[in-house]
Design an enzyme around this catalytic site. Structure first.
Site, PDB file in Angstrom:
ATOM      1  N   ARG A  44      11.524  -2.314  11.465  1.00  0.00           N
ATOM      2  CA  ARG A  44      10.510  -1.770  12.302  1.00  0.00           C
ATOM      3  C   ARG A  44      10.463  -2.720  13.522  1.00  0.00           C
ATOM      4  O   ARG A  44      10.292  -3.921  13.027  1.00  0.00           O
ATOM      5  CB  ARG A  44       9.369  -1.451  11.537  1.00  0.00           C
ATOM      6  CG  ARG A  44       9.196  -0.308  10.971  1.00  0.00           C
ATOM      7  CD  ARG A  44       8.078   0.171   9.993  1.00  0.00           C
ATOM      8  NE  ARG A  44       7.066  -0.499  10.360  1.00  0.00           N
ATOM      9  CZ  ARG A  44       5.591  -0.213   9.572  1.00  0.00           C
ATOM     10  NH1 ARG A  44       5.810   0.182   8.545  1.00  0.00           N
ATOM     11  NH2 ARG A  44       4.573  -0.803  10.234  1.00  0.00           N
ATOM     12  N   ARG A  84      11.689  -6.492   5.411  1.00  0.00           N
ATOM     13  CA  ARG A  84      11.712  -5.234   5.164  1.00  0.00           C
ATOM     14  C   ARG A  84      12.792  -4.244   6.127  1.00  0.00           C
ATOM     15  O   ARG A  84      12.660  -4.593   7.122  1.00  0.00           O
ATOM     16  CB  ARG A  84      10.353  -4.836   5.426  1.00  0.00           C
ATOM     17  CG  ARG A  84       9.749  -3.414   4.705  1.00  0.00           C
ATOM     18  CD  ARG A  84       8.368  -3.447   4.607  1.00  0.00           C
ATOM     19  NE  ARG A  84       7.599  -3.346   5.877  1.00  0.00           N
ATOM     20  CZ  ARG A  84       6.364  -2.768   5.973  1.00  0.00           C
ATOM     21  NH1 ARG A  84       5.655  -2.783   5.033  1.00  0.00           N
ATOM     22  NH2 ARG A  84       5.874  -2.791   7.181  1.00  0.00           N
ATOM     23  N   LYS A  93       0.848  -1.258  -0.160  1.00  0.00           N
ATOM     24  CA  LYS A  93       0.014  -0.186  -0.072  1.00  0.00           C
ATOM     25  C   LYS A  93       0.748   1.449  -0.065  1.00  0.00           C
ATOM     26  O   LYS A  93       0.587   2.260  -0.633  1.00  0.00           O
ATOM     27  CB  LYS A  93      -1.017   0.111   1.362  1.00  0.00           C
ATOM     28  CG  LYS A  93      -1.924  -1.061   1.216  1.00  0.00           C
ATOM     29  CD  LYS A  93      -2.937  -0.874   2.433  1.00  0.00           C
ATOM     30  CE  LYS A  93      -2.418  -0.696   3.980  1.00  0.00           C
ATOM     31  NZ  LYS A  93      -1.740  -2.071   4.455  1.00  0.00           N
ATOM     32  N   ARG A 144      -9.477   1.030   9.060  1.00  0.00           N
ATOM     33  CA  ARG A 144      -9.089  -0.209   9.323  1.00  0.00           C
ATOM     34  C   ARG A 144      -9.922  -0.894  10.393  1.00  0.00           C
ATOM     35  O   ARG A 144      -9.626  -2.133  10.511  1.00  0.00           O
ATOM     36  CB  ARG A 144      -7.752  -0.096  10.295  1.00  0.00           C
ATOM     37  CG  ARG A 144      -6.314  -0.822   9.554  1.00  0.00           C
ATOM     38  CD  ARG A 144      -5.278  -0.452  10.370  1.00  0.00           C
ATOM     39  NE  ARG A 144      -3.939  -1.173  10.179  1.00  0.00           N
ATOM     40  CZ  ARG A 144      -2.852  -0.634   9.623  1.00  0.00           C
ATOM     41  NH1 ARG A 144      -3.011   0.597   9.187  1.00  0.00           N
ATOM     42  NH2 ARG A 144      -1.838  -1.337   9.830  1.00  0.00           N
ATOM     43  N   ARG A 184      -0.058  -8.690  13.544  1.00  0.00           N
ATOM     44  CA  ARG A 184      -0.600  -7.851  12.746  1.00  0.00           C
ATOM     45  C   ARG A 184      -1.695  -8.440  11.598  1.00  0.00           C
ATOM     46  O   ARG A 184      -2.821  -7.784  11.224  1.00  0.00           O
ATOM     47  CB  ARG A 184       0.371  -7.032  11.904  1.00  0.00           C
ATOM     48  CG  ARG A 184       1.161  -6.132  12.830  1.00  0.00           C
ATOM     49  CD  ARG A 184       2.399  -5.778  12.585  1.00  0.00           C
ATOM     50  NE  ARG A 184       2.175  -4.717  11.286  1.00  0.00           N
ATOM     51  CZ  ARG A 184       3.161  -4.301  10.661  1.00  0.00           C
ATOM     52  NH1 ARG A 184       4.515  -4.898  10.508  1.00  0.00           N
ATOM     53  NH2 ARG A 184       3.023  -3.586   9.594  1.00  0.00           N
TER      54      ARG A 184
HETATM   55  P1  AMP Z   1       1.145   0.403   9.247  1.00  0.00           P
HETATM   56  O1  AMP Z   1       2.388   1.124   9.049  1.00  0.00           O
HETATM   57  O2  AMP Z   1       0.185   1.025   8.508  1.00  0.00           O
HETATM   58  O3  AMP Z   1       1.355  -0.985   9.220  1.00  0.00           O
HETATM   59  O4  AMP Z   1       0.769   0.915  10.852  1.00  0.00           O
HETATM   60  C1  AMP Z   1       1.625   0.436  11.927  1.00  0.00           C
HETATM   61  C2  AMP Z   1       0.867   0.380  13.083  1.00  0.00           C
HETATM   62  O5  AMP Z   1       0.290   1.671  13.334  1.00  0.00           O
HETATM   63  C3  AMP Z   1      -0.062  -0.590  13.134  1.00  0.00           C
HETATM   64  O6  AMP Z   1       0.426  -1.925  13.292  1.00  0.00           O
HETATM   65  C4  AMP Z   1      -1.290  -0.180  14.139  1.00  0.00           C
HETATM   66  O7  AMP Z   1      -0.506  -0.262  15.489  1.00  0.00           O
HETATM   67  C5  AMP Z   1      -0.992   1.373  14.134  1.00  0.00           C
HETATM   68  N1  AMP Z   1      -1.992   1.929  13.052  1.00  0.00           N
HETATM   69  C6  AMP Z   1      -1.849   2.567  11.741  1.00  0.00           C
HETATM   70  N2  AMP Z   1      -2.926   2.879  11.017  1.00  0.00           N
HETATM   71  C7  AMP Z   1      -4.116   2.383  12.171  1.00  0.00           C
HETATM   72  C8  AMP Z   1      -5.322   2.599  12.002  1.00  0.00           C
HETATM   73  N3  AMP Z   1      -6.126   3.131  10.970  1.00  0.00           N
HETATM   74  N4  AMP Z   1      -5.776   2.313  13.247  1.00  0.00           N
HETATM   75  C9  AMP Z   1      -5.671   1.658  14.436  1.00  0.00           C
HETATM   76  N5  AMP Z   1      -4.058   1.587  14.320  1.00  0.00           N
HETATM   77  C10 AMP Z   1      -3.455   1.834  13.193  1.00  0.00           C
END
Ligand code: AMP
Length: 214
Positions: A160, A127, A13, A88, A171
């Site tokens: 990360r 990654r 994404k 989400r 996740r």
């Molecule tokens: P990402 O980089 O999109 O994988 O996001 C990393 C982490 O941020 C996720 O595992 C969640 O803990 C938090 N996060 C990101 N976007 C959201 C969202 N829309 N709702 C809740 N938690 C989020």
């Protein structure tokens, strides 16, 4: 044009959002990137989000909805927005819909990027991330020119914390349980377009562009 990119962690994404946003003059709003910035700046929100993120759990809906709607409300000079990582959950989707409606706006399409689970685990655990500029690399698929160093800014790359195998599994489980149902939610509203996220990056970008025009 107002778009949402939907898909599991590791579907690409972020990579695709940067490209589509640039080509279509959309503001790329990544909830994960915004939360990582908030953590780096040690804001109240960043500190509240930290423990959830490190466990691979979702940050509470009310915090995320306020954070994203604030960014959307303050957009200037773009032809729309591209949401990446938000919404989400069902509550977030409903919050987004009602807040956009109140502002006289709406979504034009929701693109779901589909990738099988084995491939997602392989992508996520390999990654590498640059904490300075946010660019991502992959040990096997897109390594930096010099091992461990960002091509763009020369800083040391890190993995990360939430890309470790245990957190990746958490996740993906969170995705299946809370986010995957949004595919049906947007399908019911006639907004959903599904594309395969497997293949060359350029090919996937092309599929998304075609899906937006469909
Ligand atoms: P990402 O980089 O999109 O994988 O996001 C990393 C982490 O941020 C996720 O595992 C969640 O803990 C938090 N996060 C990101 N976007 C959201 C969202 N829309 N709702 C809740 N938690 C989020």
């Amino acid at each position: 044009m107002n778009l949402v990119l939907l898909g599991p962690p590791g579907a690409g994404k972020g990579t695709q959002a940067v490209r589509i946003a640039r080509e279509c003059n959309l503001s790329h709003l990544s909830s994960g990137d915004i939360l990582r910035e908030e953590r780096k700046s040690k804001t109240e929100l960043g500190q509240a989000a930290q423990e959830y993120m490190d466990r691979g759990d979702l940050v509470p809906d009310n915090l995320i909805i306020e954070m994203m709607m604030d960014r959307i409300a303050n957009l200037r000079g773009f032809d729309g927005f591209l949401l990446d990582g938000f919404p989400r959950t069902r509550v977030q989707s409903e919050g987004l819909d009602s807040r956009l409606k109140a502002a006289g706006e709406s979504l034009d399409a929701v693109i779901s990027i589909e990738v099988d689970e084995d491939r997602l685990v392989e992508r996520l655990t390999g990654r590498l991330y640059c904490p300075s500029c946010g660019r991502t690399y992959h040990l096997t698929f897109s390594p930096p020119a010099r091992a461990g160093i960002c091509d763009h800014c020369g800083d040391a790359l890190i993995r990360r914390k939430d890309d470790s195998p245990e957190v990746v599994r958490q996740r993906l489980a969170t995705y299946k349980e809370q986010t995957r149902p949004l595919v049906a939610y947007y399908g019911d509203r006639g907004l959903l377009r599904t594309v395969s996220g497997v293949g060359e990056i350029d090919t996937v970008t092309q599929r998304i562009k075609e899906a937006c025009q469909a």
